[in-house]
Design a protein around this motif. Sequence first.
Motif, PDB file in Angstrom:
ATOM      1  N   LEU A 142      54.864  46.615  46.189  1.00 49.02           N
ATOM      2  CA  LEU A 142      53.807  46.676  44.554  1.00 49.02           C
ATOM      3  C   LEU A 142      55.448  47.576  43.711  1.00 49.02           C
ATOM      4  N   LEU A 143      55.890  48.025  44.232  1.00 46.36           N
ATOM      5  CA  LEU A 143      57.191  49.149  43.369  1.00 46.36           C
ATOM      6  C   LEU A 143      58.284  47.419  43.592  1.00 46.36           C
ATOM      7  N   SER A 190      52.782  42.303  33.230  1.00 46.95           N
ATOM      8  CA  SER A 190      50.818  42.260  33.950  1.00 46.95           C
ATOM      9  C   SER A 190      50.827  43.048  35.209  1.00 46.95           C
ATOM     10  N   ALA A 191      49.425  43.347  35.771  1.00 46.41           N
ATOM     11  CA  ALA A 191      48.689  43.239  36.820  1.00 46.41           C
ATOM     12  C   ALA A 191      48.673  41.950  37.688  1.00 46.41           C
ATOM     13  N   ARG A 192      48.446  40.315  36.772  1.00 49.25           N
ATOM     14  CA  ARG A 192      49.396  39.331  37.273  1.00 49.25           C
ATOM     15  C   ARG A 192      49.748  38.569  38.229  1.00 49.25           C
ATOM     16  N   ALA A 227      51.582  41.541  40.465  1.00 49.52           N
ATOM     17  CA  ALA A 227      51.062  41.532  42.029  1.00 49.52           C
ATOM     18  C   ALA A 227      51.359  39.593  42.429  1.00 49.52           C
ATOM     19  N   ALA A 228      52.042  38.771  41.974  1.00 45.00           N
ATOM     20  CA  ALA A 228      52.246  37.295  42.187  1.00 45.00           C
ATOM     21  C   ALA A 228      54.176  38.075  42.920  1.00 45.00           C
ATOM     22  N   ALA A 229      54.389  38.665  41.557  1.00 43.58           N
ATOM     23  CA  ALA A 229      56.146  39.113  42.518  1.00 43.58           C
ATOM     24  C   ALA A 229      55.400  39.967  43.737  1.00 43.58           C
ATOM     25  N   VAL A 239      47.438  46.919  42.836  1.00 44.25           N
ATOM     26  CA  VAL A 239      48.055  47.233  41.714  1.00 44.25           C
ATOM     27  C   VAL A 239      47.400  49.002  41.243  1.00 44.25           C
ATOM     28  N   PHE A 240      45.049  48.287  40.836  1.00 46.68           N
ATOM     29  CA  PHE A 240      44.748  49.776  40.434  1.00 46.68           C
ATOM     30  C   PHE A 240      44.565  50.608  41.796  1.00 46.68           C
TER      31      PHE A 240
END
Length: 209
Positions: A8-9, A25-27, A30-32, A40-41
């Motif tokens: 995530l980082l 964004s979170a989306r 997360a996709a990356a 994420v949360f």
Amino acid sequence: MGDTRTRLLEGALETLRTQGIAKASARAIAAAAGVNQALVFYHFGSVDELLAAALRYGSEQRVAVYRERFASVTSLKELLDLGRSLHADERAAGNLAVLAQMLAGSQADERLAPATAGGLALWVAEVEDVLRRVLAGSPLAEFVDVAGLARATAAAFVGLELYEGVDKAGAEQAFDSLEQLAGLVTVLEDMGPIVRRTVRSRLRKANGD
């Protein structure tokens, strides 16, 4: 768990490099990272907290890469040579863009400001150590605010990242001017004790001492 956090980082850093903070964004992150966006949360609580952690993580990683090279610098000229090399490498890798994006984001979201300042502070600390070492014994040493100069240097390199995007030749000219200034300091240091005493005396008068 640790591996997911790292992904995530790194996903957050990649998103900042390629899409900018407006699309972080979170989306997208997360996709990356190749994970579910709910993570994420789960791991960071919010996108802002993830971005802040990612900047700290990325800055620590990058500063560690250059630490030995900073430690080997023995003159202002060598520091600027390293700075030019570092700027080119970090710009090509997109890492200066990450700092620039976080600086831009901090203007609109004050929650990002402490982490952005912290990331810059890691670079400032390395530059300040070098400046204290190379200016020791220089006629300028007692007149220079080394901590302030280190911050100005770090700010200049991030600013050049933005400037280079619109005026590459101008950014190159700025680097050349800094190198000329470093050269003048070197010449001054080589002029012997009489000239150095004269310079100190005039600097004191200029500063009202």
